[in-house]
Design a protein around this motif. Sequence first.
Motif, PDB file in Angstrom:
ATOM      1  N   MET A 166       0.964  -1.142  -0.020  1.00  0.00           N
ATOM      2  CA  MET A 166      -0.130  -0.112   0.018  1.00  0.00           C
ATOM      3  C   MET A 166       0.828   1.323  -0.012  1.00  0.00           C
ATOM      4  O   MET A 166       1.954   1.251   0.485  1.00  0.00           O
ATOM      5  CB  MET A 166      -1.053   0.016   1.232  1.00  0.00           C
ATOM      6  N   PHE A 167       0.208   2.381  -0.234  1.00  0.00           N
ATOM      7  CA  PHE A 167       0.918   3.803  -0.225  1.00  0.00           C
ATOM      8  C   PHE A 167       0.028   4.474   0.419  1.00  0.00           C
ATOM      9  O   PHE A 167      -1.235   4.954  -0.280  1.00  0.00           O
ATOM     10  CB  PHE A 167       1.389   4.088  -1.596  1.00  0.00           C
ATOM     11  N   LYS A 168       0.312   4.925   1.399  1.00  0.00           N
ATOM     12  CA  LYS A 168      -0.808   5.804   2.400  1.00  0.00           C
ATOM     13  C   LYS A 168      -1.014   7.461   1.472  1.00  0.00           C
ATOM     14  O   LYS A 168      -0.114   7.537   0.616  1.00  0.00           O
ATOM     15  CB  LYS A 168      -0.574   6.156   3.700  1.00  0.00           C
ATOM     16  N   PRO A 169      -2.022   8.381   1.892  1.00  0.00           N
ATOM     17  CA  PRO A 169      -2.269   9.276   1.473  1.00  0.00           C
ATOM     18  C   PRO A 169      -0.803  10.487   1.173  1.00  0.00           C
ATOM     19  O   PRO A 169      -0.051  10.539   2.102  1.00  0.00           O
ATOM     20  CB  PRO A 169      -3.072  10.187   1.958  1.00  0.00           C
ATOM     21  N   HIS A 170      -0.750  10.731  -0.129  1.00  0.00           N
ATOM     22  CA  HIS A 170       0.582  11.853  -0.444  1.00  0.00           C
ATOM     23  C   HIS A 170       0.309  12.460  -1.727  1.00  0.00           C
ATOM     24  O   HIS A 170      -0.757  12.206  -2.396  1.00  0.00           O
ATOM     25  CB  HIS A 170       1.660  11.017  -0.520  1.00  0.00           C
ATOM     26  N   VAL A 171       1.010  13.552  -1.720  1.00  0.00           N
ATOM     27  CA  VAL A 171       0.909  14.001  -3.316  1.00  0.00           C
ATOM     28  C   VAL A 171       2.127  14.021  -3.984  1.00  0.00           C
ATOM     29  O   VAL A 171       3.367  13.822  -3.474  1.00  0.00           O
ATOM     30  CB  VAL A 171       0.963  15.584  -3.125  1.00  0.00           C
ATOM     31  N   ASP A 172       2.217  13.707  -5.249  1.00  0.00           N
ATOM     32  CA  ASP A 172       3.584  13.413  -5.901  1.00  0.00           C
ATOM     33  C   ASP A 172       4.429  14.737  -5.706  1.00  0.00           C
ATOM     34  O   ASP A 172       4.234  15.900  -6.274  1.00  0.00           O
ATOM     35  CB  ASP A 172       3.414  13.033  -7.254  1.00  0.00           C
ATOM     36  N   THR A 173       5.847  14.496  -5.663  1.00  0.00           N
ATOM     37  CA  THR A 173       6.862  15.387  -5.417  1.00  0.00           C
ATOM     38  C   THR A 173       6.853  15.953  -6.863  1.00  0.00           C
ATOM     39  O   THR A 173       7.288  15.431  -7.894  1.00  0.00           O
ATOM     40  CB  THR A 173       8.101  15.003  -4.964  1.00  0.00           C
ATOM     41  N   GLY A 187       5.726  13.202   0.154  1.00  0.00           N
ATOM     42  CA  GLY A 187       5.897  13.318  -1.382  1.00  0.00           C
ATOM     43  C   GLY A 187       6.283  11.877  -1.801  1.00  0.00           C
ATOM     44  O   GLY A 187       6.440  11.040  -0.745  1.00  0.00           O
ATOM     45  N   ASN A 188       6.095  11.380  -3.222  1.00  0.00           N
ATOM     46  CA  ASN A 188       6.694  10.299  -3.366  1.00  0.00           C
ATOM     47  C   ASN A 188       8.096  10.160  -3.356  1.00  0.00           C
ATOM     48  O   ASN A 188       8.725   9.316  -3.637  1.00  0.00           O
ATOM     49  CB  ASN A 188       5.994   9.683  -4.647  1.00  0.00           C
ATOM     50  N   GLU A 189       8.809  11.233  -3.303  1.00  0.00           N
ATOM     51  CA  GLU A 189      10.210  11.403  -3.232  1.00  0.00           C
ATOM     52  C   GLU A 189      10.784  12.685  -2.785  1.00  0.00           C
ATOM     53  O   GLU A 189       9.940  13.688  -2.905  1.00  0.00           O
ATOM     54  CB  GLU A 189      10.745  11.344  -4.680  1.00  0.00           C
ATOM     55  N   GLU A 230      -4.150  14.953  -3.802  1.00  0.00           N
ATOM     56  CA  GLU A 230      -3.788  13.703  -2.674  1.00  0.00           C
ATOM     57  C   GLU A 230      -4.142  12.524  -3.471  1.00  0.00           C
ATOM     58  O   GLU A 230      -5.095  12.146  -4.080  1.00  0.00           O
ATOM     59  CB  GLU A 230      -4.552  14.077  -1.446  1.00  0.00           C
ATOM     60  N   HIS A 231      -3.318  11.216  -3.420  1.00  0.00           N
ATOM     61  CA  HIS A 231      -3.699  10.129  -3.709  1.00  0.00           C
ATOM     62  C   HIS A 231      -3.243   9.024  -2.706  1.00  0.00           C
ATOM     63  O   HIS A 231      -2.339   9.265  -2.099  1.00  0.00           O
ATOM     64  CB  HIS A 231      -3.430   9.885  -5.127  1.00  0.00           C
ATOM     65  N   GLU A 232      -3.696   7.592  -2.871  1.00  0.00           N
ATOM     66  CA  GLU A 232      -3.412   6.631  -1.995  1.00  0.00           C
ATOM     67  C   GLU A 232      -3.626   5.418  -2.810  1.00  0.00           C
ATOM     68  O   GLU A 232      -4.490   5.266  -3.423  1.00  0.00           O
ATOM     69  CB  GLU A 232      -4.513   6.781  -0.916  1.00  0.00           C
TER      70      GLU A 232
HETATM   71 FE   LIG Z   1       2.004   8.984  -6.082  1.00  0.00          FE
END
Ligand SMILES: [Fe+2]
Length: 621
Positions: free
Chosen positions: A287-294, A573-575, A351-353
């Motif tokens: 899984m990947f919890k809520p984040h926004v892409d860097t 972020g994702n990075e 935001e996505h998850e």
């Molecule tokens: Fe993402």
Amino acid sequence: MPPTQEDCLESFSTALESGSREATFTCGGSIPIVIEPKRTQSGDLTPRTDAKVHGQKIVTKPVTVRWGLDGQGRVLSLPGRSTQDSAALQDLVQACQPATFGRGGENVLDETYRRAGAMSTDAFSTGFCPYETGIIDVVTQLLLPPVIDEAWHNPGDGPEAGGEVVDEQTRRIDEAIAMKVDTDFVLRQGYRAIHTSQLPSLLADLGISAADEDELGDLVEKFDPLRTGSFASNVACELVKERMDAAAAEQACGQTLQLEVTERKRTFRGLRAELYKLNVYSSPSGMFKPHVDTPRSESQVGSLVVCLPAPFAGGALAVRHQDQEVVHRWEADSSERQPAIQWAAFYSDCEHEVLQVTAGHRITLTYNLFLSPGTGLLAGKPLNLISSRLPLVSRFQQALANPAFAPQGMYIAFALTHSYPHAHPSAFALMPKMLKGVDMALYEAVYATGLTCSLEEVNEMDLLMRADVLKDLDRSFDTASRPQGRETGNLDASHEVNSSLTKMEVLSDREGEPDEWEIDLGTSSSEEEDECYGSVRDERYWDLKERKQIRRRVTWIGSGRSKDLSSIFLALGNEAELKMKYSSVALVVKIPGWDRRCLADRTACREATDTEETARDDHMP
Ligand SMILES: [Fe+2]
Ligand SMILES: O=C(O)CCC(=O)C(=O)O
């Protein structure tokens, strides 16, 4: 009684809210895979994607992924069909590294937040191409629709202009369409529609001169972007109206197609997709919890996720913007007769998850989507935007013609609903081209109304912005002597809009600042200030004071709409990426005072004053 200033401001806000609900922030699709694609005698796949271009029924071949060091190269073909394929899939999963993500400016491995495997682009290659499969065309049209500029005060537009005539016209067209609707189709599809082949006779029934083949082709393409061959009745009605306008124009000036004129005014924006990672989310806990892409650069608009056809369950991708959520569900088992590649794209500040994967391996390719100069070849017809028809334009025009609205002039700051990547130390060079969804619609409306505006970075917490913003707006208003209509326009960053995002302040802005941040400078007398600050009253102090004064002079619409996301922007972020950050942006608009508006548009002034006189007369005892 004419509407009050409050009514006008409220109407801007309502139009924006509804625009925001309708605006697309994510889209997705599915491309069927043909397991045994056609081959030439020499064994090559041809045509590679078996794309029926006109039908837009694109299918694709099985996907290959290659990885491994020199001499140990491996290949996996998906969907898997043999035990070797299953073994290769396990090996690919094993070859991935635990996926990290960005937190507070650092790349961290925290499997309670993201549990996935990752492989970088230098370690694998794939035969899948999002351009070949038409994904980029669709995403471009949905997330970056072409924009049309039209002259200000286009007669015939807006709710006031011939409203009843238009309604009567719509009714007549609807009736003619109803006569053509195929009842069998209605029963099958659940909505009223007519077929492309019925269009010529529909136009004839309405007494509209027939379009030549090219124009009809253009219209069909524009109103039926997915080439389904049929038109829902409301779409057919729009198509007929477009042909009606063209016919009227032809008659008026004895010339051909109005469509050609429109064509020249269209501004295309393009997208470039850059492969970023291969990821595997495996059961039982991927899984990947809520984040926004860097954002990787200032021109990053969105992200694209392509899900390869390996069996898994769970693992839905939920994408959110403001209070809306779209969930892309891709779970698939290997028994499905027609395997497919599923994909989703979204603005990367949303935001996505990835929800928990409960069985199998969810293998994805992620791409960063960057703004690129549009080619003009992506016909781009389905979603073009005619600025003067945006509901906000007529609201602005009504407000400007109303003496009770901002009699002395005012500045309005609209908080944009999306955030934008922004690099230090360069200015926000790509504004306004980067604007997304409803933010672009707002900008277009302001532009079409002929108002002077500026895009400004704002601190979401205290609504402070650059100290010189109002001075700059006044200056560009004076040089451009607006508001006036503009004949043509484009989205070139060089036009009058200022975009003054210059300095990056990533940290929560007050950290480590002297005490004066906490003092409301606007209420303290100058003696108090002398006492408090004495020698510390430096440049920064004056700058802050000015920024606070500006905050008081500006009327805010929609502020705080994305506040709930700000902590995520800063934290996850994702990075990790230190050079980039998302900024909250406001579109600050100068509303000239009533006198200036009268000067700019005497007719509007006279009409409005007449109405006011009448209103006053009405109230005389
Ligand atoms: Fe993402
Ligand atoms: O795999 C997905 O659906 C999304 C992955 C993601 O959000 C990311 O890699 O940043």
